[in-house]
Design a protein around this motif. Structure first.
Motif, short mmCIF file in Angstrom:
data_model
loop_
_atom_site.label_atom_id
_atom_site.label_comp_id
_atom_site.label_asym_id
_atom_site.label_seq_id
_atom_site.Cartn_x
_atom_site.Cartn_y
_atom_site.Cartn_z
N PRO A 205 12.25 -19.64 16.77
CA PRO A 205 11.17 -20.59 17.09
C PRO A 205 11.61 -21.58 18.16
CG PRO A 205 11.50 -20.40 14.71
CD PRO A 205 12.66 -19.72 15.35
N GLU A 206 10.67 -22.01 18.96
CA GLU A 206 11.00 -22.90 20.08
C GLU A 206 11.57 -24.22 19.60
OE1 GLU A 206 7.66 -23.41 22.60
OE2 GLU A 206 7.52 -21.29 23.18
N HIS A 207 11.09 -24.75 18.47
CA HIS A 207 11.54 -26.07 18.02
C HIS A 207 12.95 -26.04 17.44
CE1 HIS A 207 9.97 -24.24 14.31
NE2 HIS A 207 10.81 -25.04 13.68
N MET A 208 13.54 -24.83 17.27
CA MET A 208 14.88 -24.73 16.71
C MET A 208 15.93 -24.34 17.74
SD MET A 208 14.27 -22.92 12.99
CE MET A 208 16.03 -23.02 12.65
N VAL A 209 15.52 -24.09 18.98
CA VAL A 209 16.43 -23.58 20.00
C VAL A 209 16.51 -24.57 21.15
CG1 VAL A 209 16.96 -21.65 21.54
CG2 VAL A 209 15.81 -21.22 19.37
N SER A 210 17.74 -24.88 21.57
CA SER A 210 17.98 -25.69 22.76
C SER A 210 19.16 -25.08 23.51
CB SER A 210 18.27 -27.15 22.38
OG SER A 210 19.43 -27.24 21.58
N PHE A 211 19.45 -25.62 24.71
CA PHE A 211 20.46 -25.03 25.56
C PHE A 211 21.44 -26.10 26.00
CE2 PHE A 211 16.50 -22.75 25.91
CZ PHE A 211 16.90 -21.45 25.62
N THR A 233 27.41 -18.10 28.15
CA THR A 233 26.40 -19.08 27.75
C THR A 233 25.93 -18.77 26.33
OG1 THR A 233 24.63 -17.71 28.65
CG2 THR A 233 25.59 -19.37 30.10
N TYR A 234 25.32 -19.74 25.71
CA TYR A 234 24.79 -19.53 24.36
C TYR A 234 23.71 -20.57 24.09
CZ TYR A 234 27.62 -23.57 23.01
OH TYR A 234 28.16 -24.83 22.92
N PRO A 235 22.69 -20.21 23.35
CA PRO A 235 21.71 -21.21 22.91
C PRO A 235 22.22 -21.94 21.68
CG PRO A 235 21.02 -19.04 22.23
CD PRO A 235 22.29 -18.85 23.00
N GLU A 236 21.71 -23.12 21.46
CA GLU A 236 22.12 -23.94 20.32
C GLU A 236 20.98 -23.98 19.31
OE1 GLU A 236 24.54 -27.89 20.48
OE2 GLU A 236 22.42 -28.43 20.41
N ILE A 237 21.26 -23.60 18.08
CA ILE A 237 20.28 -23.65 17.00
C ILE A 237 20.47 -24.96 16.25
CG2 ILE A 237 19.37 -22.45 14.98
CD1 ILE A 237 19.13 -20.86 17.55
N ILE A 254 20.65 -32.76 5.76
CA ILE A 254 21.45 -33.13 6.93
C ILE A 254 20.96 -32.33 8.14
CG2 ILE A 254 23.82 -33.45 7.78
CD1 ILE A 254 24.83 -33.04 4.97
N TYR A 255 21.18 -32.89 9.31
CA TYR A 255 20.81 -32.22 10.56
C TYR A 255 22.02 -31.42 11.05
CZ TYR A 255 17.86 -31.63 14.67
OH TYR A 255 17.04 -31.10 15.64
N PHE A 256 21.80 -30.10 11.27
CA PHE A 256 22.90 -29.19 11.61
C PHE A 256 22.73 -28.67 13.02
CE2 PHE A 256 23.49 -29.20 7.09
CZ PHE A 256 24.84 -28.93 6.91
N PHE A 257 23.88 -28.28 13.62
CA PHE A 257 23.94 -27.66 14.94
C PHE A 257 24.81 -26.42 14.85
CE2 PHE A 257 23.27 -32.16 15.66
CZ PHE A 257 22.28 -32.20 16.63
N LEU A 258 24.30 -25.30 15.35
CA LEU A 258 25.07 -24.06 15.38
C LEU A 258 25.50 -23.77 16.80
CD1 LEU A 258 26.09 -21.52 13.87
CD2 LEU A 258 23.93 -20.42 14.44
N ARG A 259 26.82 -23.70 16.97
CA ARG A 259 27.41 -23.40 18.28
C ARG A 259 28.35 -22.23 18.14
NH1 ARG A 259 28.65 -29.66 20.31
NH2 ARG A 259 26.44 -30.27 20.49
N ARG A 260 28.86 -21.77 19.28
CA ARG A 260 29.73 -20.60 19.26
C ARG A 260 31.02 -20.87 18.50
NH1 ARG A 260 29.23 -15.94 21.93
NH2 ARG A 260 27.55 -16.77 23.21
N SER A 261 31.46 -22.09 18.45
CA SER A 261 32.70 -22.43 17.77
C SER A 261 32.53 -22.63 16.27
CB SER A 261 33.32 -23.69 18.38
OG SER A 261 32.40 -24.76 18.32
N GLY A 262 31.28 -22.78 15.79
CA GLY A 262 31.08 -22.97 14.37
C GLY A 262 29.81 -23.76 14.09
N LEU A 263 29.66 -24.15 12.83
CA LEU A 263 28.50 -24.92 12.38
C LEU A 263 28.91 -26.37 12.18
CD1 LEU A 263 25.51 -24.70 11.49
CD2 LEU A 263 26.35 -24.40 9.15
N MET A 331 15.74 -17.24 8.31
CA MET A 331 15.95 -16.04 9.10
C MET A 331 16.54 -16.36 10.47
SD MET A 331 15.60 -12.75 8.82
CE MET A 331 14.40 -12.59 7.51
N CYS A 332 16.12 -17.47 11.06
CA CYS A 332 16.66 -17.87 12.36
C CYS A 332 18.15 -18.20 12.26
CB CYS A 332 15.87 -19.07 12.89
SG CYS A 332 16.48 -19.70 14.48
N TRP A 333 18.53 -18.98 11.25
CA TRP A 333 19.94 -19.35 11.07
C TRP A 333 20.81 -18.12 10.82
CZ3 TRP A 333 21.86 -23.96 12.29
CH2 TRP A 333 21.02 -25.08 12.27
#
Length: 540
Positions: A205-211, A233-237, A254-263, A331-333
């Motif tokens: 979903p658009e509201h869960m993805v940033s760059f 490159t990678y998108p950030e969830i 809590i507000y979470f961020f998913l990146r290539r290095s971890g959560l 499902m997105c996570w």
């Protein structure tokens, strides 16, 4: 003197070669190899030849040499039965390179279960993959392989389950189980396993993805998927999740961020400044599981839970439990974590489903059907001679007539009580013919129907038909669309003494449920989408 001694040895060898084929092959093998160590005389032989022999022994040595030559010449000719074992007389006769290397593959017995709790034991090698196990069960049970069969790891104690990826080694997965844990392997269909490659718009979903970097214009879901597979490159969830506090029963939003290095999670609202981010879990040495009964087992705020389980987890305390507020968010996570962990390997599994490491390779698997459907033609055998039906409209009408005739014969065999019925009771038999269909699940509850559909993937068009619990005379069509499960009531309608089934208040009528399902597999009608995949409980 050294030269004369070498000439004598070569002369004796040539004499022996003339009378014995075995000796000839040995000599030629030694000379053809050209090994200096084999052809040169030994050092002690040179040293002894330089010493002058005693006068009394010179004649005796010549006599002994003549007798040895005569014995060699008098040897009968013996054919060599093993010419491939011949080698230099100065080397070992049996070489290790002549024998194939022993590749010992340790085998282990695994037990695989199905939805109806039937099981099957398989003896498999240690390097067999999950895809190979699925292929083995498909062949043994004569199922049709549509690339949706999946092996699941089910942790009974914690109520967790995950997809075992096609490339994973099954024996390695079992090695992480504790001795006293009652875990199981399940074999069933999962249509959503690679659905994000086909329809990525439903998973991000658009509201869960940033760059991380600024982008020019809008980015499509397909481009987001390509970014996940790229290493640069990678998108950030990002989004809110409920996290279970370590050692406590309480959950915290809590507000979470998913990146290539971890959560990571933010310690200050939705801020993603480095000083406000705290590491939560990595997924390199952990597996992502879905919680089947989060409310009941872990006291979660909703049933859309998932967790990280380290490969060397010592118990439930090592689990990092999370919970989303809706199925689309979970499902997105989960999909993003799978993509970041496995990357291009998932895409290779999707594009090349038969690429395995075990014994079930694509070369050893025969196709389910050797005849192409394009080579089949419609035939008419009603006359004295058979003919090919070339008109498509005529072929379709004949197929419909044969289908109706087959249903009438089936009605005579499948009465309501298992006994043949008369043609006057055709409406009653039409009610019973659907019970033999794999998509019909008889008397299951609404929750059980939703569980079955979720297990086999929230893909558009996954469906089943069941008896209605609120109205015993009606049926319910349960199906998934847009990652949600919807239920439609099938109402019986009577007209001129005949019973029909309808979904749209009688506008479209069907004599039995088979006709209804076949119609909505070809036409959308009043449904949100066509019926595509049916849920079936298999037996191993």
């Amino acid at each position: 003197m050294t030269t004369s001694l070498q000439d004598g040895q070569s002369a004796a060898g040539r004499a022996a070669a003339r009378d014995s084929p075995l000796a000839a092959q040995v000599c030629s093998a030694a000379q053809g190899r050209g090994d200096a160590r084999d052809l040169a005389p030994a050092p002690w032989l040179h040293a002894r030849a330089l010493l002058p022999p005693p006068d009394g022994t010179r004649g005796c040595a010549a006599d002994r040499r003549k007798k040895k030559d005569l014995n060699v010449l008098e040897m009968p000719s013996i054919p060599n039965p093993f010419p491939e074992l011949c080698c230099s007389p100065f080397t070992s006769v049996l070489s290790a390179g002549l024998f194939p290397k022993a590749t010992s593959r340790k085998k282990q017995v695994i037990k695989v279960h199905s939805e109806d709790e039937t099981s099957r034991a398989l003896e498999v090698p240690s390097d067999i993959t999950a895809r190979d196990v699925c292929q083995l069960l498909i062949l043994k049970n004569h199922y049709i392989d549509d690339h949706s069969w999946t092996l699941f790891e089910h942790l009974l104690l914690t109520g967790l389950e995950r997809i075992i990826e096609d490339h994973e080694l099954v024996v390695e997965v079992l090695s992480n189980w504790g001795v006293e844990e009652e875990n199981k392997l399940y074999f069933r269909k999962n249509y959503a396993k690679y659905e994000f490659f086909k329809n990525p718009m439903y998973f991000f979903p658009e509201h869960m993805v940033s760059f991380a970097t600024e982008t020019n214009g809008e980015i499509s879901p397909t481009q987001i998927l390509q970014m996940f597979l790229s290493s640069s490159t990678y998108p950030e969830i990002h989004g809110f999740l409920h996290a279970k506090e370590q050692g406590k029963k309480s959950w915290k939003k809590i507000y979470f961020f998913l990146r290539r290095s971890g959560l990571y999670f933010s310690t200050k609202g939705t801020s993603k400044e480095p000083r406000h981010l705290q590491f939560f879990s990595e997924f390199g040495n952990s597996d992502i599981y879905v919680s089947l009964a989060g409310k009941k087992k872990h006291g979660a705020p909703s049933n859309y839970g998932f967790c990280f389980k380290p490969n060397k987890a010592r118990g439930p305390r090592d689990l990092r439990m999370l919970c989303a507020e809706e199925e689309q968010s979970r499902m997105c996570w989960v999909t993003a974590i799978r993509l970041l962990k496995y990357g291009m390997q998932l895409y290779q599994n999707y594009m090349h489903p038969y690429q395995g490491r075990g014994g079930c390779s694509s070369q050893s698997i025969s196709p389910m059907r050797s005849i192409s459907e394009n080579s089949l033609v419609a035939m008419d055998f009603s006359g004295q001679t058979s003919r090919v039906i070339e008109n498509p409209t005529e072929a379709l009408s004949v197929a419909v007539e044969e289908g109706l005739a087959w249903r009438k014969k089936g009605c005579l065999r499948l009465g309501t009580h298992g006994s043949p019925t008369a043609s006057s009771h055709g409406s009653a038999t039409n009610m019973a013919i659907h019970r033999s269909q794999p998509w019909f699940h008889h008397r299951i509850s609404r929750d059980e129907a939703q569980r079955l559909i979720m297990q086999q993937g929230l893909v558009d068009g996954v469906f089943l038909v069941r008896d209605s619990q609120s109205n015993p005379k009606t049926f319910v069509l349960s199906m998934s669309h847009a990652q949600k499960i919807k239920h439609f009531q099938i109402i019986p309608v009577e007209d001129d003494g005949e019973m029909f089934h309808t979904l749209d208040d009688g506008h479209t009528r069907f004599t039995d449920l088979i006709q209804l399902v076949e119609f909505y597999q070809l036409n959308k009608g009043v449904l949100p989408c066509k019926l595509k995949h049916y849920c079936a409980r298999i037996t191993l």
